[in-house]
Design an enzyme around this catalytic site. Structure first.
Site, PDB file in Angstrom:
ATOM      1  N   LYS A 118      -5.309 -13.734   0.897  1.00 27.75           N
ATOM      2  CA  LYS A 118      -4.927 -14.018   2.249  1.00 27.75           C
ATOM      3  C   LYS A 118      -6.063 -15.336   2.570  1.00 27.75           C
ATOM      4  O   LYS A 118      -7.260 -15.744   2.655  1.00 27.75           O
ATOM      5  CB  LYS A 118      -5.236 -13.160   3.112  1.00 27.75           C
ATOM      6  CG  LYS A 118      -4.513 -11.587   3.218  1.00 27.75           C
ATOM      7  CD  LYS A 118      -5.137 -10.547   4.046  1.00 27.75           C
ATOM      8  CE  LYS A 118      -4.017  -9.608   3.901  1.00 27.75           C
ATOM      9  NZ  LYS A 118      -4.812  -8.788   4.708  1.00 27.75           N
ATOM     10  N   TYR A 146       6.172  -8.179   6.503  1.00 24.10           N
ATOM     11  CA  TYR A 146       5.208  -7.011   7.469  1.00 24.10           C
ATOM     12  C   TYR A 146       6.093  -6.208   8.193  1.00 24.10           C
ATOM     13  O   TYR A 146       5.750  -6.559   9.586  1.00 24.10           O
ATOM     14  CB  TYR A 146       4.470  -7.776   7.691  1.00 24.10           C
ATOM     15  CG  TYR A 146       2.967  -8.502   7.528  1.00 24.10           C
ATOM     16  CD1 TYR A 146       2.612  -7.322   6.508  1.00 24.10           C
ATOM     17  CD2 TYR A 146       2.377  -9.404   7.500  1.00 24.10           C
ATOM     18  CE1 TYR A 146       1.331  -7.735   5.758  1.00 24.10           C
ATOM     19  CE2 TYR A 146       1.553  -9.772   6.499  1.00 24.10           C
ATOM     20  CZ  TYR A 146       0.731  -8.414   5.862  1.00 24.10           C
ATOM     21  OH  TYR A 146      -0.418  -9.421   5.468  1.00 24.10           O
ATOM     22  N   PHE A 154      -0.912  -6.896  17.555  1.00 25.72           N
ATOM     23  CA  PHE A 154      -1.407  -7.870  16.934  1.00 25.72           C
ATOM     24  C   PHE A 154      -0.263  -8.239  15.837  1.00 25.72           C
ATOM     25  O   PHE A 154      -1.155  -9.598  15.305  1.00 25.72           O
ATOM     26  CB  PHE A 154      -2.208  -7.403  16.156  1.00 25.72           C
ATOM     27  CG  PHE A 154      -1.533  -6.422  15.483  1.00 25.72           C
ATOM     28  CD1 PHE A 154      -1.422  -6.069  13.458  1.00 25.72           C
ATOM     29  CD2 PHE A 154      -1.892  -5.241  15.360  1.00 25.72           C
ATOM     30  CE1 PHE A 154      -0.656  -5.477  12.946  1.00 25.72           C
ATOM     31  CE2 PHE A 154      -1.429  -3.818  14.803  1.00 25.72           C
ATOM     32  CZ  PHE A 154      -0.858  -3.851  13.430  1.00 25.72           C
ATOM     33  N   ARG A 178      -5.742  -0.961  -5.280  1.00 22.61           N
ATOM     34  CA  ARG A 178      -5.369  -0.161  -3.770  1.00 22.61           C
ATOM     35  C   ARG A 178      -6.923   0.125  -3.694  1.00 22.61           C
ATOM     36  O   ARG A 178      -7.484   0.098  -3.037  1.00 22.61           O
ATOM     37  CB  ARG A 178      -4.441   0.714  -3.669  1.00 22.61           C
ATOM     38  CG  ARG A 178      -2.909   0.088  -2.957  1.00 22.61           C
ATOM     39  CD  ARG A 178      -3.437  -0.391  -1.862  1.00 22.61           C
ATOM     40  NE  ARG A 178      -3.360  -0.028  -0.537  1.00 22.61           N
ATOM     41  CZ  ARG A 178      -2.999  -0.456   0.455  1.00 22.61           C
ATOM     42  NH1 ARG A 178      -2.521  -1.362   0.770  1.00 22.61           N
ATOM     43  NH2 ARG A 178      -3.708   0.314   1.576  1.00 22.61           N
ATOM     44  N   THR A 189      -7.527  -0.935   4.970  1.00 16.83           N
ATOM     45  CA  THR A 189      -7.034  -1.719   5.765  1.00 16.83           C
ATOM     46  C   THR A 189      -8.192  -1.783   6.504  1.00 16.83           C
ATOM     47  O   THR A 189      -8.844  -3.677   6.984  1.00 16.83           O
ATOM     48  CB  THR A 189      -5.911  -1.193   6.870  1.00 16.83           C
ATOM     49  OG1 THR A 189      -5.076  -0.782   5.671  1.00 16.83           O
ATOM     50  CG2 THR A 189      -5.422  -2.535   7.221  1.00 16.83           C
ATOM     51  N   ARG A 224     -12.830  -5.017   0.410  1.00 19.38           N
ATOM     52  CA  ARG A 224     -12.926  -5.128   1.929  1.00 19.38           C
ATOM     53  C   ARG A 224     -14.577  -5.216   2.107  1.00 19.38           C
ATOM     54  O   ARG A 224     -15.062  -5.459   2.945  1.00 19.38           O
ATOM     55  CB  ARG A 224     -11.695  -4.527   2.164  1.00 19.38           C
ATOM     56  CG  ARG A 224     -10.950  -5.462   2.273  1.00 19.38           C
ATOM     57  CD  ARG A 224      -9.427  -4.569   3.007  1.00 19.38           C
ATOM     58  NE  ARG A 224      -8.045  -5.410   2.552  1.00 19.38           N
ATOM     59  CZ  ARG A 224      -7.085  -4.621   2.868  1.00 19.38           C
ATOM     60  NH1 ARG A 224      -6.561  -3.394   2.564  1.00 19.38           N
ATOM     61  NH2 ARG A 224      -5.303  -5.151   2.828  1.00 19.38           N
ATOM     62  N   ASN A 270      -9.091  -9.160   6.051  1.00 17.55           N
ATOM     63  CA  ASN A 270      -9.496  -8.267   5.111  1.00 17.55           C
ATOM     64  C   ASN A 270      -9.366  -9.009   3.997  1.00 17.55           C
ATOM     65  O   ASN A 270      -9.147  -8.347   2.712  1.00 17.55           O
ATOM     66  CB  ASN A 270      -8.722  -7.048   5.312  1.00 17.55           C
ATOM     67  CG  ASN A 270      -7.387  -7.248   5.414  1.00 17.55           C
ATOM     68  OD1 ASN A 270      -6.715  -7.865   5.551  1.00 17.55           O
ATOM     69  ND2 ASN A 270      -6.869  -5.963   6.442  1.00 17.55           N
ATOM     70  N   HIS A 272      -4.124  -8.562   0.371  1.00 18.20           N
ATOM     71  CA  HIS A 272      -3.325  -7.792   0.489  1.00 18.20           C
ATOM     72  C   HIS A 272      -3.002  -7.246  -0.902  1.00 18.20           C
ATOM     73  O   HIS A 272      -2.890  -8.054  -1.828  1.00 18.20           O
ATOM     74  CB  HIS A 272      -1.866  -8.824   1.240  1.00 18.20           C
ATOM     75  CG  HIS A 272      -0.826  -7.556   0.695  1.00 18.20           C
ATOM     76  ND1 HIS A 272       0.037  -6.737   1.549  1.00 18.20           N
ATOM     77  CD2 HIS A 272      -0.065  -7.450  -0.127  1.00 18.20           C
ATOM     78  CE1 HIS A 272       0.839  -6.340   1.261  1.00 18.20           C
ATOM     79  NE2 HIS A 272       1.493  -6.554  -0.376  1.00 18.20           N
ATOM     80  N   GLU A 282       7.482  -6.581  -3.048  1.00 15.33           N
ATOM     81  CA  GLU A 282       7.392  -7.638  -2.953  1.00 15.33           C
ATOM     82  C   GLU A 282       6.520  -8.655  -3.820  1.00 15.33           C
ATOM     83  O   GLU A 282       7.100 -10.134  -3.825  1.00 15.33           O
ATOM     84  CB  GLU A 282       5.922  -7.157  -2.158  1.00 15.33           C
ATOM     85  CG  GLU A 282       5.869  -6.228  -1.095  1.00 15.33           C
ATOM     86  CD  GLU A 282       4.463  -5.409  -0.935  1.00 15.33           C
ATOM     87  OE1 GLU A 282       3.544  -6.096  -2.246  1.00 15.33           O
ATOM     88  OE2 GLU A 282       4.298  -4.495  -0.014  1.00 15.33           O
TER      89      GLU A 282
HETATM   90  P1  IDP Z   1      -2.795  -3.010   4.244  1.00 13.91           P
HETATM   91  O1  IDP Z   1      -2.761  -4.192   4.360  1.00 13.91           O
HETATM   92  O2  IDP Z   1      -4.598  -2.502   3.593  1.00 13.91           O
HETATM   93  O3  IDP Z   1      -1.344  -2.550   3.085  1.00 13.91           O
HETATM   94  P2  IDP Z   1      -0.931  -2.405   6.651  1.00 13.91           P
HETATM   95  O4  IDP Z   1      -1.206  -1.109   7.133  1.00 13.91           O
HETATM   96  O5  IDP Z   1       0.433  -2.752   5.604  1.00 13.91           O
HETATM   97  O6  IDP Z   1      -2.314  -2.389   6.017  1.00 13.91           O
HETATM   98  O7  IDP Z   1      -1.264  -3.880   7.260  1.00 13.91           O
HETATM   99  C1  IDP Z   1      -0.779  -5.270   7.211  1.00 13.91           C
HETATM  100  C2  IDP Z   1      -2.083  -5.928   7.205  1.00 13.91           C
HETATM  101  O8  IDP Z   1      -1.741  -6.300   8.834  1.00 13.91           O
HETATM  102  C3  IDP Z   1      -3.451  -5.876   7.618  1.00 13.91           C
HETATM  103  O9  IDP Z   1      -3.689  -5.998   6.053  1.00 13.91           O
HETATM  104  C4  IDP Z   1      -4.158  -6.445   8.024  1.00 13.91           C
HETATM  105  O10 IDP Z   1      -4.433  -7.526   7.798  1.00 13.91           O
HETATM  106  C5  IDP Z   1      -3.300  -6.945   9.400  1.00 13.91           C
HETATM  107  N1  IDP Z   1      -3.453  -4.918  10.452  1.00 13.91           N
HETATM  108  C6  IDP Z   1      -3.356  -3.745   9.934  1.00 13.91           C
HETATM  109  N2  IDP Z   1      -3.843  -2.989  11.158  1.00 13.91           N
HETATM  110  C7  IDP Z   1      -4.278  -3.825  11.896  1.00 13.91           C
HETATM  111  C8  IDP Z   1      -4.679  -3.851  13.228  1.00 13.91           C
HETATM  112  O11 IDP Z   1      -4.997  -2.897  13.903  1.00 13.91           O
HETATM  113  N3  IDP Z   1      -5.258  -5.249  13.938  1.00 13.91           N
HETATM  114  C9  IDP Z   1      -5.522  -5.890  13.417  1.00 13.91           C
HETATM  115  N4  IDP Z   1      -4.756  -6.324  12.131  1.00 13.91           N
HETATM  116  C10 IDP Z   1      -4.083  -4.921  12.035  1.00 13.91           C
HETATM  117 MG    MG Z   2       0.480  -2.927   4.036  1.00 18.10          MG
END
Ligand code: IDP
Ligand code: MG
Length: 184
Positions: A9, A49, A57, A85, A91, A102, A112, A115, A126
């Site tokens: 990212k 997303y 957010f 993963r 996350t 991370r 973070n 992805h 994807e």
């Molecule tokens: P992942 O990337 O670990 O699979 P997802 O829940 O799919 O997590 O969320 C996608 C991305 O959205 C996260 O990697 C992060 O950049 C962002 N994100 C997820 N939850 C939050 C939050 O609570 N606040 C701000 N950004 C978030």
């Molecule tokens: Mg995800």
């Protein structure tokens, strides 16, 4: 073998972590079969997303992800989705174990670093979203014989990704517009 999508990212790129992140995947034994630098298209990101579109957010996430180019890659290996993963961590970077990407390099739940696809079904979607068929390259790599024991070696991908034809894509777009009540 399975395939998975990884995106380094904008924070990973800005913080000079491209090499470090790729090194971790390479050294683990994952095979890079697609790799490119690209500024992400906001429409593709909205699909990517879609599960977060109601979150407060969401807009900030889209702004962040389109702020500068990302590095996109497709990695191949046995159980690649789960393996990647695990290397990436959860996350929320503050809760990620030391030793994960991370956990070692980030402090945020949003910025973070990477992805990584969550499951095999999403990985297939994807990969097709961000890569063209001709951008994925099949090749034999020297370390293959050293990475797996004989019962683990199935050389070719179980995930026979089928790309849509241009006609199918066009029909799908037309259907979406129709559903939204728009004009062609
Ligand atoms: P992942 O990337 O670990 O699979 P997802 O829940 O799919 O997590 O969320 C996608 C991305 O959205 C996260 O990697 C992060 O950049 C962002 N994100 C997820 N939850 C939050 C939050 O609570 N606040 C701000 N950004 C978030
Ligand atoms: Mg995800």
């Amino acid at each position: 073998m399975r395939r998975t999508l990884v995106i380094i990212k904008p924070d990973g790129v800005n913080r000079c972590l491209i090499g470090e992140v790729i090194k971790r995947f390479e050294q683990k034994g994952l095979k890079i079969i697609g790799l490119k630098l690209e500024r992400l298209n906001v429409y593709k990101l909205k699909d990517h997303y879609v599960h977060l579109e109601d979150k407060p957010f969401y807009q900030e996430l889209l702004n962040y992800m389109t702020s500068i180019p990302c590095v996109l890659m497709v990695l191949e290996g046995k159980e690649a989705v789960q393996v990647v993963r695990t290397l990436v961590g959860p996350t929320n970077s503050r809760k990620a174990d030391v030793g994960t990407i991370r956990g070692d390099y980030a402090m945020s739940i949003q910025t973070n670093i990477v992805h990584a696809s969550e499951n095999n079904e999403l990985a297939e979607k994807e990969i097709k979203r961000f890569f063209k068929k001709e951008e994925l390259i099949e090749y034999d790599k020297m370390n293959f014989g050293w990475l797996y024991c004989s019962s683990e070696k199935e050389k070719y991908s179980q995930l026979d990704i089928k790309w849509k034809s241009k006609q199918e894509e066009y029909a799908e777009k037309k259907e979406k517009i129709k559903q939204k009540g728009g004009k062609n």
